[in-house]
Design a protein around this motif. Structure first.
Motif, PDB file in Angstrom:
ATOM      1  N   ARG A 112      48.647  47.401  38.676  1.00 49.68           N
ATOM      2  CA  ARG A 112      47.537  47.721  39.577  1.00 49.68           C
ATOM      3  C   ARG A 112      46.373  46.742  39.442  1.00 49.68           C
ATOM      4  NH1 ARG A 112      48.031  53.298  40.811  1.00 49.68           N
ATOM      5  NH2 ARG A 112      46.224  53.015  42.170  1.00 49.68           N
ATOM      6  N   ALA A 117      40.305  44.112  38.897  1.00 52.79           N
ATOM      7  CA  ALA A 117      39.499  44.994  39.735  1.00 52.79           C
ATOM      8  C   ALA A 117      38.189  45.364  39.059  1.00 52.79           C
ATOM      9  CB  ALA A 117      40.290  46.249  40.083  1.00 52.79           C
ATOM     10  N   GLU A 134      34.543  49.958  48.828  1.00 54.60           N
ATOM     11  CA  GLU A 134      35.532  50.412  49.801  1.00 54.60           C
ATOM     12  C   GLU A 134      36.063  49.255  50.638  1.00 54.60           C
ATOM     13  OE1 GLU A 134      36.982  53.389  50.164  1.00 54.60           O
ATOM     14  OE2 GLU A 134      35.923  53.856  48.300  1.00 54.60           O
ATOM     15  N   ALA A 135      35.196  48.308  50.945  1.00 54.78           N
ATOM     16  CA  ALA A 135      35.612  47.174  51.772  1.00 54.78           C
ATOM     17  C   ALA A 135      36.492  46.195  51.003  1.00 54.78           C
ATOM     18  CB  ALA A 135      34.385  46.457  52.314  1.00 54.78           C
ATOM     19  N   GLY A 136      36.252  46.080  49.684  1.00 57.95           N
ATOM     20  CA  GLY A 136      36.952  45.051  48.915  1.00 57.95           C
ATOM     21  C   GLY A 136      38.141  45.527  48.112  1.00 57.95           C
ATOM     22  N   LYS A 137      38.319  46.837  48.015  1.00 60.37           N
ATOM     23  CA  LYS A 137      39.345  47.341  47.109  1.00 60.37           C
ATOM     24  C   LYS A 137      40.764  46.996  47.553  1.00 60.37           C
ATOM     25  CE  LYS A 137      39.937  51.985  49.092  1.00 60.37           C
ATOM     26  NZ  LYS A 137      39.780  53.433  48.811  1.00 60.37           N
ATOM     27  N   LYS A 138      40.942  46.708  48.835  1.00 56.42           N
ATOM     28  CA  LYS A 138      42.298  46.399  49.311  1.00 56.42           C
ATOM     29  C   LYS A 138      42.861  45.143  48.662  1.00 56.42           C
ATOM     30  CE  LYS A 138      40.588  44.126  53.564  1.00 56.42           C
ATOM     31  NZ  LYS A 138      39.160  44.488  53.375  1.00 56.42           N
ATOM     32  N   ALA A 139      41.978  44.289  48.153  1.00 62.04           N
ATOM     33  CA  ALA A 139      42.449  43.072  47.476  1.00 62.04           C
ATOM     34  C   ALA A 139      43.155  43.392  46.166  1.00 62.04           C
ATOM     35  CB  ALA A 139      41.272  42.132  47.224  1.00 62.04           C
ATOM     36  N   ALA A 141      45.090  46.270  45.754  1.00 58.66           N
ATOM     37  CA  ALA A 141      46.169  47.233  45.948  1.00 58.66           C
ATOM     38  C   ALA A 141      47.389  46.764  45.156  1.00 58.66           C
ATOM     39  CB  ALA A 141      46.506  47.364  47.428  1.00 58.66           C
ATOM     40  N   THR A 143      51.142  48.046  42.824  1.00 54.59           N
ATOM     41  CA  THR A 143      52.428  48.727  42.981  1.00 54.59           C
ATOM     42  C   THR A 143      52.551  49.790  41.895  1.00 54.59           C
ATOM     43  OG1 THR A 143      53.557  47.150  41.542  1.00 54.59           O
ATOM     44  CG2 THR A 143      53.503  46.646  43.901  1.00 54.59           C
TER      45      THR A 143
END
Length: 402
Positions: A112, A117, A134-139, A141, A143
């Motif tokens: 993760r 992070a 919230e905007a940056g957490k997708k970077a 993501a 498994t």
């Protein structure tokens, strides 16, 4: 040649020099026949240490044993110690649970990218930090590890625990170890699939962790040839020894996308501050519980050897255990040559001494003998010892009185 009369009934006290910070509870396992002299002992009977580097050291003449509070002995010149009749002990399995937890935690962290992070989150500022998160957490993501394949190279005390617990976490586990003991094999889950070729690990695993000693055969286990067999995106975990991985080949494998992450407990300058590489400061076995367990096992093993001559958990001499019921025991470290047992027996019979029990085992170029004598005459025993000391093939002689 050195003759040490270990007459415990006469209040014989063994001097012990300690290196590093050895847990005091573990040192208490030595008992009343041992004096802990720290670094003040000039000619001690034994050493207890953790990571102290003894390469280049001149061993004192009286030194009979070195107990390493840990599994690895690369910090000890084992061959030099053996040639001087010094028995080197380690504490296999004492820190196994600590290393197991470190490896499993690293698998979860890497899956993760929790470390990356967290580092990113701590760069943020302002009243809108929640919005930025919230905007940056997708970077970041990641498994899940459930259903992924873990390859475990080396199924000893540590590897077996990792294999079993990774299976419980939902991973498919492959294990490779051509030398696994019967005792360890019984403790490995039937759900762990054993493979007969290390290449099967390289080809199939999403995560690979290695737990083998560093030898000429295992050095550079991870090299260009092995990386070429791996699928893209594999994570390599090395909590065993740094030299098991060829760094130049590793960097190429990372650049090619074969290795997604390399996580190691053995930092060198060339590994630092590089993407896809996580270096821990040798924390695998550094828990309060592990350090205590290692110290206790080292103390118990050393006491057993010094007081009875029995050897367990030695890296340079075989396991030799024999109940002492005779008045005297002589221990011999000798070169592993033909007819030594016959020569020992003949020397005893020439002095009209009866052998109560004898056991001789060899390991490599040297052998160890426990010789129990049905004899109470101290002078006859002393003459026998003198004969042994005169033999150029006998490296060290000790006498233990029951």
């Amino acid at each position: 040649m050195e003759n040490n009369h270990s007459l415990l009934g006469n209040n014989m006290v063994f001097s012990v020099r300690t290196f590093n910070n050895i847990n005091q509870i573990g040192l208490k396992e030595l008992g009343n026949h041992f004096q802990i002299d720290g670094d003040k002992a000039d000619n001690p009977d034994a050493y207890i240490l953790r990571s102290q580097n003894l390469h280049g050291e001149v061993f004192p003449e009286n030194l009979k044993a070195i107990a390493r509070a840990g599994a690895g002995t690369n910090n000890i010149p084992v061959d030099a110690a053996t040639a001087q009749g010094i028995v080197v002990f380690n504490t296999p399995g004492a820190n196994a649970n600590a290393v197991k937890e470190a490896v499993l935690a690293s698998i979860l962290l890497s899956a993760r990218d929790y470390i990356g992070a967290t580092a990113w989150a701590n760069t943020l500022s302002g009243d809108d930090v929640p919005k930025q998160i919230e905007a940056g957490k997708k970077a970041f993501a990641g498994t899940e590890i459930t259903g992924k394949t873990l390859g475990v190279i080396g199924l000893g005390a540590i590897g077996a625990r990792i294999a079993n617990d990774a299976r419980r976490l939902g991973m498919n586990v492959l294990g490779y170890d051509p030398y696994v003991s019967i005792e360890t094999a019984w403790n490995i889950s039937s759900h762990v699939k054993r493979v007969g070729d290390i290449k099967d690990i390289f080809a199939a695993a999403d995560y690979i962790t290695i737990h083998v000693p560093l030898t000429p055969d295992t050095k550079d286990t991870f090299n260009k040839e092995s990386f070429d067999l791996m699928q893209k995106g594999v994570t390599i975990l090395n909590f065993a020894r740094g030299e098991l991985v060829n760094h130049a080949d590793l960097f190429e494998a990372i650049e090619a996308g074969v290795v997604r992450n390399y996580i190691t407990d053995f930092g060198t300058e060339d590994l630092l501050n590089k993407p896809h590489i996580t270096v821990f400061p040798h924390l695998g076995g550094s828990t309060e519980e592990a350090e205590l367990n290692c110290a206790i096992m080292a103390g118990q093993t050393l006491r057993r050897f010094m007081e009875t001559g029995e050897i367990v958990n030695s890296v340079n001499f075989p396991t030799v255990v024999q109940n002492l019921s005779a008045p005297y025991r002589i221990t011999l470290i000798n070169k592993n040559i033909p007819n030594m047992v016959a020569k020992i027996s003949t020397a005893v019979s020439h002095l009209n001494i009866n052998i109560d029990n004898i056991i001789n085992k060899s390991k490599g170029d040297y052998a160890y003998t426990l010789l129990d004598l049905d004899e109470s005459d101290a002078e006859k025993v002393a003459n026998l010892v003198a004969n042994f000391e005169a033999d150029e093939n006998i490296v060290r002689v000790r006498v233990i009185k029951k």
